[in-house]
Design an enzyme around this catalytic site. Structure first.
Site, short mmCIF file in Angstrom:
data_model
loop_
_atom_site.label_atom_id
_atom_site.label_comp_id
_atom_site.label_asym_id
_atom_site.label_seq_id
_atom_site.Cartn_x
_atom_site.Cartn_y
_atom_site.Cartn_z
N GLY A 170 0.86 -0.93 -0.11
CA GLY A 170 0.18 -0.15 -0.31
C GLY A 170 1.11 0.80 -0.03
O GLY A 170 0.15 2.71 0.11
N ALA A 171 2.43 1.42 -0.53
CA ALA A 171 2.90 2.00 -0.59
C ALA A 171 3.68 2.99 0.43
O ALA A 171 3.84 4.11 0.78
CB ALA A 171 2.51 3.25 -1.60
N GLN A 240 3.93 -7.97 0.47
CA GLN A 240 3.48 -7.57 -1.04
C GLN A 240 4.01 -6.44 -1.15
O GLN A 240 3.17 -5.58 -0.14
CB GLN A 240 2.43 -8.49 -1.64
CG GLN A 240 1.90 -7.97 -2.99
CD GLN A 240 1.32 -6.47 -3.27
OE1 GLN A 240 0.87 -6.45 -1.97
NE2 GLN A 240 1.50 -6.41 -4.50
N SER A 241 4.94 -6.42 -1.53
CA SER A 241 5.26 -4.68 -2.30
C SER A 241 5.84 -3.57 -1.13
O SER A 241 7.26 -4.60 -0.87
CB SER A 241 3.76 -4.01 -2.99
OG SER A 241 3.76 -2.74 -3.19
N ALA A 242 5.22 -2.66 -0.80
CA ALA A 242 6.38 -1.91 0.70
C ALA A 242 6.00 -3.29 1.48
O ALA A 242 6.77 -3.10 2.35
CB ALA A 242 4.94 -0.74 1.05
N ASP A 342 7.04 -4.97 -14.33
CA ASP A 342 6.67 -4.17 -12.83
C ASP A 342 7.30 -3.01 -13.24
O ASP A 342 8.46 -3.06 -13.14
CB ASP A 342 6.96 -5.61 -11.90
CG ASP A 342 6.65 -4.17 -10.53
OD1 ASP A 342 6.46 -3.77 -10.62
OD2 ASP A 342 5.97 -5.51 -9.25
N HIS A 374 2.99 -5.11 -11.51
CA HIS A 374 2.75 -5.09 -10.73
C HIS A 374 1.52 -5.97 -9.85
O HIS A 374 2.11 -6.25 -8.56
CB HIS A 374 2.83 -3.58 -10.09
CG HIS A 374 3.07 -3.59 -8.28
ND1 HIS A 374 4.41 -3.71 -7.68
CD2 HIS A 374 2.53 -2.98 -7.37
CE1 HIS A 374 5.00 -3.35 -6.22
NE2 HIS A 374 3.93 -2.50 -6.17
#
Length: 433
Positions: A170-171, A240-242, A342, A374
């Site tokens: 979620g950045a 996941q991601s951030a 991505d 992404h």
């Protein structure tokens, strides 16, 4: 189990409130009614005001005679309203910090269209999240705001099931535990417990707060998962991601802490493997990339507590600067997944981290997916249904050495499609990620 994982990964060179009355350390009770208590389906046919009044009185009488059902339904509606409010507040916070500019406005409009197209799938997953008896929401794991986690339990939870502690992306601004509901549902269907850990976002907290929250959530899973039918000897960490970055920081920082502190609430030795999905692990290399993508440098440095802290919150840099493997306890096998298309976080981020780990003698590998973006791996592919390559690989690692579970996996039914293919393809084209 460890020998099986070693063979798979050879060494190189050789703010919701919890339900009142539910203690943080004990399992919360399932929120469900018996099958005999289900509300009868009312056909939508025209009726007079007298008949409508009679039906209403009958329905009220039914609910009055089933107080547990009435309280459960009211509680579910209350949870849904509270979480909708929280998501709205997170969105407004994101708007305030990103400011208004041409680049941001176009991305925001793309995000709205993207979410609208995938809404049929989101609604189905949301229904499962709010009303499934297999989901335990908002279990307290700490004393800070947002220190809550959701548990996704397998239908057959009579034995000791493996568990995954999952940190959502979620950045660093709009991370939320419910983002993991699709993953939680899929893994629970394979007999794996999933704990989706919530954490403070910016500006409520900065990166050290996020890592601290994630670490406390992991500690809760390690020390309490047996109360929910989990096996404390088979715990896995995933982000996941951030969330992959936060989880990796929590893992590496915990390893460092174990070298100098005796008073620890969990150990890296309790984690059987780490799964990093579309993550970034060297913030020094990514700050300019994020700036070009719309997460402006000033905001990102505020999240990371200044430029001087980028190295401290870059797992790749920490590992690279190690003088030897025994600077801190051995890390678990690390598996990094990344889509080669991505644009949000380049796949080179995972490749570089894996190479840094391998250079110090740790077990690590990268799994790259051609033509995946992404969000493909985490959203579009699971919504597509059928056989999910990423999910199958994760499940195969978790079930390594469990012959019965592997046999069940071999005959498991493919997941049901939630969104038509044409809509998925269109959403992929307009995705802002």
């Amino acid at each position: 189990m460890q020998s099986d994982l070693t063979s798979r990964f050879p060494l190189p060179g050789a703010s919701e409130e919890p339900e009142k009355g539910t203690p943080a350390s004990l399992p919360s009770s399932p929120i469900s009614a018996d099958a005999s208590d289900e509300v009868p389906f009312l056909r939508r046919v025209p009726f007079s005001s007298r008949r409508r009044r009679a039906v209403s009185e009958s329905h009220i009488s039914y609910l009055s005679s089933h107080p547990n059902l009435r309280r459960s339904f009211s509680r579910e509606v209350g949870h849904a309203a509270a979480e909708t409010y929280l998501l709205t507040r997170l969105t407004l916070t994101l708007l305030r910090y990103l400011g208004v500019g041409y680049r941001w406005i176009t991305r925001f409009l793309s995000l709205v269209c993207y979410a609208t197209l995938l809404m049929p799938g989101f609604l189905q997953v949301g229904y499962y999240y709010f009303f499934s008896s297999q989901v335990r929401r908002s279990i307290i794991y700490g004393d800070q705001p947002r220190n809550r986690l959701d548990l996704y339990l397998p239908t057959d939870n009579s034995g000791s099931n493996p568990a995954v502690a999952f940190v959502t992306g979620g950045a660093w601004i709009i991370g939320y535990k419910a983002w993991g509901s699709l993953l939680g549902r899929r893994l629970a269907e394979r007999g794996i417990i999933v704990a989706c850990i919530d954490y403070r976002n910016f500006p409520q907290g900065t990166i050290s707060d996020m890592v601290k929250d994630a670490s406390e959530g992991i500690s809760f899973v390690c020390n309490n998962i047996s109360s929910y039918g989990g096996d404390p000897n088979r715990i896995y960490l995933m982000g996941q991601s951030a969330g992959a970055h936060i989880a990796a920081c929590a893992l590496v920082h915990q390893a460092i802490k174990e070298c100098g502190e005796n008073d620890i609430s969990w150990s890296v030795s309790q984690i059987k493997a780490y799964f990093g999905l579309s993550g970034g692990y060297n913030m020094l290399n990514l700050v300019d990339h994020f700036n070009r993508r719309g997460l402006y440098r000033s905001i990102f440095l505020s999240i990371m507590e200044g430029e001087q802290s980028l190295s401290h919150f870059s797992p790749e840099v920490i590992v690279t600067n190690m003088s030897g493997r025994f600077d801190f306890p051995p890390l678990p096998p690390i598996i990094l997944y990344h889509g080669m298309d991505d644009c949000s976080i380049p796949s080179d981020a995972s490749t570089a981290f894996a190479e840094a780990l391998q250079s110090k003698g740790f077990q690590a590998k990268v799994v790259l997916f051609e033509r995946k973006t992404h969000t493909d791996l985490f959203l579009q592919d699971p919504l597509r249904g059928g056989r999910d390559e990423l999910l199958e690989d994760i499940v195969s690692v978790i079930h390594t050495g469990d012959a019965a579970a592997l046999a069940r996996d071999a005959v498991a039914s493919p997941a049901r499609r939630l969104v038509p293919e044409m809509i998925l393809q269109l959403a992929r084209k307009i995705s802002p990620f």
